[in-house]
Design a protein around this motif. Sequence first.
Motif, mmCIF file in Angstrom:
data_model
loop_
_atom_site.group_PDB
_atom_site.id
_atom_site.type_symbol
_atom_site.label_atom_id
_atom_site.label_comp_id
_atom_site.label_asym_id
_atom_site.label_seq_id
_atom_site.Cartn_x
_atom_site.Cartn_y
_atom_site.Cartn_z
ATOM 1 N N ALA A 72 -9.805 16.545 2.731
ATOM 2 C CA ALA A 72 -9.901 14.903 2.520
ATOM 3 C C ALA A 72 -10.501 14.345 3.456
ATOM 4 C CB ALA A 72 -8.612 14.566 2.217
ATOM 5 N N ARG A 128 -14.617 14.367 3.427
ATOM 6 C CA ARG A 128 -15.050 13.641 2.507
ATOM 7 C C ARG A 128 -15.061 12.390 2.933
ATOM 8 N NH1 ARG A 128 -10.991 16.603 -1.023
ATOM 9 N NH2 ARG A 128 -11.987 18.662 -1.616
ATOM 10 N N ARG A 129 -16.257 11.764 2.620
ATOM 11 C CA ARG A 129 -16.547 10.330 3.259
ATOM 12 C C ARG A 129 -16.947 9.199 1.917
ATOM 13 N NH1 ARG A 129 -13.212 10.533 6.419
ATOM 14 N NH2 ARG A 129 -13.669 8.662 6.593
ATOM 15 N N THR A 130 -17.355 9.851 0.831
ATOM 16 C CA THR A 130 -17.763 9.398 -0.078
ATOM 17 C C THR A 130 -16.430 8.335 -0.697
ATOM 18 O OG1 THR A 130 -19.196 11.084 -0.796
ATOM 19 C CG2 THR A 130 -18.769 9.346 -2.439
ATOM 20 N N GLY A 131 -16.745 6.725 -0.844
ATOM 21 C CA GLY A 131 -15.670 5.948 -1.399
ATOM 22 C C GLY A 131 -14.394 6.089 -0.588
ATOM 23 N N SER A 132 -14.362 6.457 0.875
ATOM 24 C CA SER A 132 -13.020 6.328 1.377
ATOM 25 C C SER A 132 -12.105 5.325 1.314
ATOM 26 C CB SER A 132 -13.572 6.812 2.815
ATOM 27 O OG SER A 132 -13.460 8.181 3.302
ATOM 28 N N ARG A 166 -6.248 3.718 3.089
ATOM 29 C CA ARG A 166 -4.722 4.120 2.693
ATOM 30 C C ARG A 166 -4.702 5.357 2.630
ATOM 31 N NH1 ARG A 166 -3.407 1.830 -2.285
ATOM 32 N NH2 ARG A 166 -5.570 2.486 -2.574
ATOM 33 N N LEU A 167 -5.635 6.186 1.917
ATOM 34 C CA LEU A 167 -5.475 7.500 1.304
ATOM 35 C C LEU A 167 -5.505 8.236 2.707
ATOM 36 C CD1 LEU A 167 -7.147 7.799 -1.907
ATOM 37 C CD2 LEU A 167 -4.995 7.085 -1.445
ATOM 38 N N ALA A 219 -2.297 8.325 4.286
ATOM 39 C CA ALA A 219 -1.159 9.279 3.651
ATOM 40 C C ALA A 219 -1.309 10.560 3.955
ATOM 41 C CB ALA A 219 -1.234 9.103 2.032
ATOM 42 N N PHE A 220 -2.654 11.024 3.845
ATOM 43 C CA PHE A 220 -2.873 12.681 4.349
ATOM 44 C C PHE A 220 -2.509 12.850 5.957
ATOM 45 C CE2 PHE A 220 -5.825 13.100 0.594
ATOM 46 C CZ PHE A 220 -5.770 14.274 0.345
ATOM 47 N N ALA A 263 1.463 12.894 6.661
ATOM 48 C CA ALA A 263 2.098 13.924 6.388
ATOM 49 C C ALA A 263 1.752 14.930 7.067
ATOM 50 C CB ALA A 263 1.803 14.324 4.612
#
Lengths: 132, 132, 132, 132
Positions: free
Chosen positions: B71, B74-78, B81-82, B85-86, B89
């Motif tokens: 995750a 990946r930098r496209t459309g970062s 909040r997500l 979350a990663f 956790a």
Amino acid sequence: MHTEMLEAHPKDLGGIDKDKLADCIAACFECAQVCTACADACLSEDMVADLTTCIRTDLDCADLCVATGNALSRRTGSDARLTRAFLEACATVCKACGDECAQHAQMHEHCRICAEACRRCEEACRALIATL
Amino acid sequence: MHTEMLEAHPKDLGGIDKDKLADCIAACFECAQVCTACADACLSEDMVADLTTCIRTDLDCADLCVATGNALSRRTGSDARLTRAFLEACATVCKACGDECAQHAQMHEHCRICAEACRRCEEACRALIATL
Amino acid sequence: MHTEMLEAHPKDLGGIDKDKLADCIAACFECAQVCTACADACLSEDMVADLTTCIRTDLDCADLCVATGNALSRRTGSDARLTRAFLEACATVCKACGDECAQHAQMHEHCRICAEACRRCEEACRALIATL
Amino acid sequence: MHTEMLEAHPKDLGGIDKDKLADCIAACFECAQVCTACADACLSEDMVADLTTCIRTDLDCADLCVATGNALSRRTGSDARLTRAFLEACATVCKACGDECAQHAQMHEHCRICAEACRRCEEACRALIATL
């Protein structure tokens, strides 16, 4: 780190070449990360519609390289037939992904780096197969 | 390699700290591989029956570190909040796995190495959260 | 199958609700497969350039759902804090992916199906969190 | 769900048998989940020390089945050589894991269920190879 972990394993490594094994584990995880990043970089290119096969092959290669790196990291009850099955599939997919990325290497630096990571991983897989 | 791939990305990285991001990606993949290897080394110990919680936590940590490393790659459309979350956790699971492995670190070198990899990954996740 | 495997586990499941656990494991693996397929279907659309955020979110969601489905499938030495960490991250990412896919649901059937799988997985995660 | 997603794909599926493909995707994800659960159930058995090869083979099989299920779920730019490489490795590892679990099937219900899931996945892989 990979060599350090292999040396800390409580059991004999079953006659496998420890240096080639450590190289191959490192190459698999490197290739997995680079393929994930290349798929995403392709996705952000203006010409993404021309890179869809490259993205798809990157994703297949990333998934298989992690599975292979994990399997190689396990030495308990190792079975050369299974090791060979992982390595042959991984070499085949790395070869295809390296060839695909190499076609875009002059235009996209991420594809150039990814093609190199795929070649290294393919070679590390074949070098380890040769010792089994 | 991680920094090289981030620099080759066609889009702006969305204001995230590139060095901390590259560190965290590297720490996630390192921790994933070491946890997979530690779970297997524990499985080969004569006292495996005393190490079942350690094996289980290693497996959870390995799975989540690969998912988080992917995750972050990946930098496209970062979306912060997500990413958060990663990272939260991942830091929680790395903390638990590091604590568990630390309990066996004096007896098993693979647990000592794994505890360190988990600490590094937990810290890298927290350092990156602090910049979001 | 998931319930059958939970019933075959040699240890007590630690007081977790077995039906909600089996539902959540099934929802995680279903969502993982559907997100992988949706990312690829988006990649094959003529308007792929408008779907890059959707593809990226699908890939994140697929990775985390497999990691969560695996962690939930493990009952040895379970720790409610770790279960919660996985479930909260998974619910957050499924929510985001469901929202993103829902925006394309009228135009792309694969996004409609994927939005539903994400909603089911998000709800199954939240239902299980409520029992911890 | 797998058939529904294949039918929603914007491109032609490249002549592959859609029913056998959907069966194989379902079998891969089912086998992955069951192998993860069987490895953990073995870990909780009092006789875990006699089940270490079974645990290790389960983990390899789980990793490869997810990678194969993902690769089969992608239809963009499909290449029969790569599909075959995944399927042959997956069939080989499922065969080995099914054989290993079958040895413990009378004593452990989770191994009996897992042996069956491995057989189904092996057969689904071979049935799909036959159509390529």
